[in-house]
Design an enzyme around this catalytic site. Structure first.
Site, PDB file in Angstrom:
ATOM      1  N   GLU A   1     -20.687   8.072  -7.898  1.00 25.13           N
ATOM      2  CA  GLU A   1     -20.108   9.412  -7.872  1.00 25.13           C
ATOM      3  C   GLU A   1     -21.144  10.331  -8.507  1.00 25.13           C
ATOM      4  O   GLU A   1     -21.581  10.090  -9.638  1.00 25.13           O
ATOM      5  CB  GLU A   1     -18.790   9.404  -8.667  1.00 25.13           C
ATOM      6  CG  GLU A   1     -17.948  10.631  -8.495  1.00 25.13           C
ATOM      7  CD  GLU A   1     -17.077  10.626  -7.226  1.00 25.13           C
ATOM      8  OE1 GLU A   1     -17.174   9.696  -6.396  1.00 25.13           O
ATOM      9  OE2 GLU A   1     -16.313  11.583  -7.073  1.00 25.13           O
TER      10      GLU A   1
ATOM     11  N   LYS B   1     -12.444   7.577 -13.509  1.00 23.14           N
ATOM     12  CA  LYS B   1     -12.508   8.182 -12.186  1.00 23.14           C
ATOM     13  C   LYS B   1     -13.205   9.533 -12.347  1.00 23.14           C
ATOM     14  O   LYS B   1     -12.673  10.451 -12.958  1.00 23.14           O
ATOM     15  CB  LYS B   1     -11.098   8.367 -11.603  1.00 23.14           C
ATOM     16  CG  LYS B   1     -11.108   8.926 -10.194  1.00 23.14           C
ATOM     17  CD  LYS B   1      -9.709   8.948  -9.604  1.00 23.14           C
ATOM     18  CE  LYS B   1      -9.722   9.246  -8.119  1.00 23.14           C
ATOM     19  NZ  LYS B   1     -10.276  10.548  -7.775  1.00 23.14           N
TER      20      LYS B   1
ATOM     21  N   PHE C   1     -20.750   2.729  -9.172  1.00 20.77           N
ATOM     22  CA  PHE C   1     -19.593   1.823  -9.292  1.00 20.77           C
ATOM     23  C   PHE C   1     -19.596   0.692  -8.277  1.00 20.77           C
ATOM     24  O   PHE C   1     -18.729  -0.163  -8.305  1.00 20.77           O
ATOM     25  CB  PHE C   1     -18.272   2.603  -9.269  1.00 20.77           C
ATOM     26  CG  PHE C   1     -18.056   3.476  -8.066  1.00 20.77           C
ATOM     27  CD1 PHE C   1     -17.637   2.932  -6.865  1.00 20.77           C
ATOM     28  CD2 PHE C   1     -18.269   4.843  -8.141  1.00 20.77           C
ATOM     29  CE1 PHE C   1     -17.421   3.729  -5.759  1.00 20.77           C
ATOM     30  CE2 PHE C   1     -18.062   5.660  -7.030  1.00 20.77           C
ATOM     31  CZ  PHE C   1     -17.645   5.093  -5.830  1.00 20.77           C
TER      32      PHE C   1
HETATM   33  P1  AMP Z   1      -9.412  10.300  -3.912  1.00 21.00           P
HETATM   34  O1  AMP Z   1     -10.529  11.152  -3.359  1.00 21.00           O
HETATM   35  O2  AMP Z   1      -8.464  11.040  -4.800  1.00 21.00           O
HETATM   36  O3  AMP Z   1      -8.771   9.461  -2.840  1.00 21.00           O
HETATM   37  O4  AMP Z   1     -10.090   9.238  -4.908  1.00 21.00           O
HETATM   38  C1  AMP Z   1     -11.020   8.304  -4.495  1.00 21.00           C
HETATM   39  C2  AMP Z   1     -12.398   8.758  -4.871  1.00 21.00           C
HETATM   40  O5  AMP Z   1     -12.613   8.710  -6.262  1.00 21.00           O
HETATM   41  C3  AMP Z   1     -13.496   7.888  -4.337  1.00 21.00           C
HETATM   42  O6  AMP Z   1     -13.756   8.143  -2.994  1.00 21.00           O
HETATM   43  C4  AMP Z   1     -14.659   8.271  -5.223  1.00 21.00           C
HETATM   44  O7  AMP Z   1     -15.325   9.395  -4.689  1.00 21.00           O
HETATM   45  C5  AMP Z   1     -14.004   8.731  -6.502  1.00 21.00           C
HETATM   46  N1  AMP Z   1     -14.331   7.903  -7.683  1.00 21.00           N
HETATM   47  C6  AMP Z   1     -14.597   8.400  -8.894  1.00 21.00           C
HETATM   48  N2  AMP Z   1     -14.825   7.429  -9.795  1.00 21.00           N
HETATM   49  C7  AMP Z   1     -14.721   6.249  -9.124  1.00 21.00           C
HETATM   50  C8  AMP Z   1     -14.852   4.879  -9.505  1.00 21.00           C
HETATM   51  N3  AMP Z   1     -15.119   4.524 -10.758  1.00 21.00           N
HETATM   52  N4  AMP Z   1     -14.669   3.941  -8.535  1.00 21.00           N
HETATM   53  C9  AMP Z   1     -14.380   4.300  -7.265  1.00 21.00           C
HETATM   54  N5  AMP Z   1     -14.247   5.572  -6.857  1.00 21.00           N
HETATM   55  C10 AMP Z   1     -14.411   6.556  -7.769  1.00 21.00           C
END
Ligand code: AMP
Length: 571
Positions: free
Chosen positions: A293, A244, A333
């Site tokens: 990302e 992530k 991704f």
């Molecule tokens: P959050 O913002 O904490 O809800 O986490 C979700 C976000 O993580 C997504 O909207 C992406 O921007 C980010 N992200 C980073 N790495 C990945 C990945 N490998 N797959 C999907 N989302 C990712």
């Protein structure tokens, strides 16, 4: 329909706070509109003349609009502006000063005028806009003027969200508000409410057949959270986990010629990444839609830097020097469309296969690092590895999951631990009110009233008062700058609160907070009655971490997620 009749509806909707009643009024309005008028009226309800992703803004400040009003009235600009300052609302001043008129301007004509106004740019446009607006106001009745002015100055605050508009459309056009999911699907795939209204008029078949279109942003799929590797394994079984990355999520569209990059908020941010686009153009030749990302790396050490660094690229004129200072790399991704074929409904493993064969690793981008996970031990080891290389944690994904546009669900589960506190994750909350500060904080906000989002009810439910974690600069400068324009007299009808802060805000600003614990509270409305009768959920020892300008209020943590976090504390 005349714009006058439309404005009467707006006034009634604005005065109403019951969601069902608002839906009823909207659907009555929609039923009265002609097929040609309906899509335009839907846009106007959102305060726009084109879908948000086209970035078409009116560019009329309140002071300019006041000048237009003065011109329409043949009055002195200074006098009109003085009155606006006294009353505090330009629309009300127009209502006071303009004479009542019979009839009304056709809605389509007002729409056309507003569209022309928004499209006018370049040298001399300010004056032309003023004259165009004045000519329109000259023909307008007082109530028409109120809403014309609110729309062009970006102050239309009906308290009606997209979900509510879709539900009313389902009722008016398909005869059943339960058919909202059909419209929602079309909206999630195209981000274009007016287009969805047009499709709905053609019938259910047309709605069901709609597909993604290169150039139109797809509303992004979102992840749920679970606090421990054990729970993730239990929920997903054997699955694919990916690093992530902590950067900006981008959706890149290429039609073989032109590029578009959209943010999570569905804003066009193509201009922010010319260096990335150059690399994409060189390596990826077929039309596609992908998601990645974008992460800034330290130009010296090559280490990934946190999300905030991407903000340095959000400037009007991105220079070579800035791009060198904040170099980005994109971790791809998702591949959602390739060469004429939409891929959203394929299982993740299949999409991933196509992604890996279409996207070669290169100097500016690469497929996200992914691995098959079979046991808790493997998951933990992969998590440690992600942290070691400087990433945030893991995204665990169901191998047979499709891409669910605009939805948050357990097909993607994020796994990251909060530093220090006991909660498994931070929360993104919406600022809906504030209390004035005392002592060192007098003259500015002392604490903020923040809320989570409840998508079923399309409303914001308060979850905490946040007063710590702000720097002096936040308090003295940044918060007033961002919150003052959102102030309103009464709470927004989309906000459900039991507390009475000193100031109310239109839900607009999203901030990330951490907290020690989630507790039951009689004062907060988050998931009220869901865990215990007469109680909502609240954050204990909340602390401000950062602004989340990349998120819309509707993308804040949901009340249901807080229920899950609350339950996890006991596991
Ligand atoms: P959050 O913002 O904490 O809800 O986490 C979700 C976000 O993580 C997504 O909207 C992406 O921007 C980010 N992200 C980073 N790495 C990945 C990945 N490998 N797959 C999907 N989302 C990712």
């Amino acid at each position: 329909m005349t714009f006058k009749r439309f404005a009467e509806y707006l006034a009634r909707i604005e005065a109403e706070s019951g969601r069902l009643e608002i839906i009823r009024m909207l659907s009555e309005l929609f039923s009265e509109l002609s097929p040609e008028e309906l899509p335009k009226a839907v846009l106007l309800l959102t305060g726009r003349v084109a879908p948000e992703f086209l970035g078409l803004e009116f560019g009329v400040a309140e002071k300019e609009a006041a000048k237009a009003l003065a011109l329409a009235l043949g009055a002195d600009e200074g006098e009109v502006w003085k009155r606006v300052r006294e009353v505090g609302d330009l629309g009300r001043v127009a209502e006071e000063l303009l004479p009542e008129r019979e009839g009304g301007i056709p809605l389509l004509e007002v729409y056309q005028e507003l569209l022309a106004l928004a499209q006018d740019s370049g040298p001399g446009s300010q004056l032309r806009k003023r004259e165009r607006l004045a000519a329109l106001l000259k023909r307008a009745s007082p109530l028409e003027a109120v809403y014309i002015l609110r729309i062009v100055t970006g102050r239309l605050r009906l308290g009606v969200g997209e979900a509510t508009i879709l539900e009313a459309l389902a009722q008016a056009v398909l005869g059943d508000r339960g058919k909202r999911p059909l419209l929602e699907r079309a909206y999630n795939l195209t981000s274009d409410l007016a287009y969805v209204a047009e499709l709905a008029l053609k019938g259910e078949e047309a709605l069901a057949q709609v597909q993604v279109q290169v150039g139109k942003p797809i509303r992004m799929m979102l992840a749920e959270r679970l606090p421990s590797p054990e729970m993730i394994m239990k929920k997903l079984g054997r699955h694919i986990a990916e690093y992530k990355y902590d950067g900006e999520r981008i959706q890149v569209h290429y039609d073989g010629e032109r590029f578009w990059i959209y943010s999570r908020r569905i804003e066009n941010i193509t201009h922010q990444y010319p260096d990335l686009l150059e690399a994409f153009r060189e390596h990826l030749k077929k039309p596609y839609i992908l998601e990645a990302e974008a992460v800034v790396h330290d130009p010296v050490t090559g280490e990934p830097l946190p999300f905030q660094y991407v903000l340095n690229r959000k400037v009007k004129h991105l220079t070579e020097a800035l791009m060198e200072r904040y170099p980005v790399r994109a971790y791809v991704f998702e591949l959602l469309y390739l060469d004429g074929e939409p891929l959203l409904d394929l299982p993740l493993v299949e999409r991933r296969k196509r992604l890996e064969s279409f996207v070669p690793p290169s100097e500016r981008f690469e497929p996200s690092t992914a691995r098959w996970i079979e046991t808790v031990e493997e998951l933990e080891a992969f998590y440690e590895e992600a942290l070691e290389v400087g990433d945030e944690g893991l995204m665990c994904k169901k191998p047979d999951g499709n891409y669910e546009a605009g939805k948050r669900g357990f097909k993607w589960v994020k796994f990251k631990r909060a530093a220090g506190g006991r909660l498994a994750d931070t929360l993104d909350v919406v600022v809906v009110g504030a209390w004035w500060g005392r002592g060192r904080r007098s003259g500015t906000y002392g604490s903020l009233l923040v809320a989570t989002y409840n998508p079923e009810e399309d409303r914001f439910e308060t979850v905490s008062k946040v007063g710590s974690g702000f720097t002096d600069e936040d308090l003295q400068k940044i918060l007033p700058q961002r919150l003052d324009p959102l102030r309103r007299e009464e709470p927004s009808p989309r906000v459900w609160a039991l507390l009475e802060p000193d100031v109310w805000f239109e839900p607009g600003l999203v901030i990330e907070v951490e907290a020690q614990e989630i507790t039951l509270s009689p004062n907060h409305t988050c998931a009220y009655g869901k865990v215990k009768e007469g109680r909502g959920l609240a954050l204990r020892f909340p602390r401000f971490l950062r602004y989340r300008d990349d998120k819309k209020p509707e993308e804040a943590t949901t009340s249901q997620e807080v229920v899950e976090l609350y339950r996890m504390q006991w596991k």
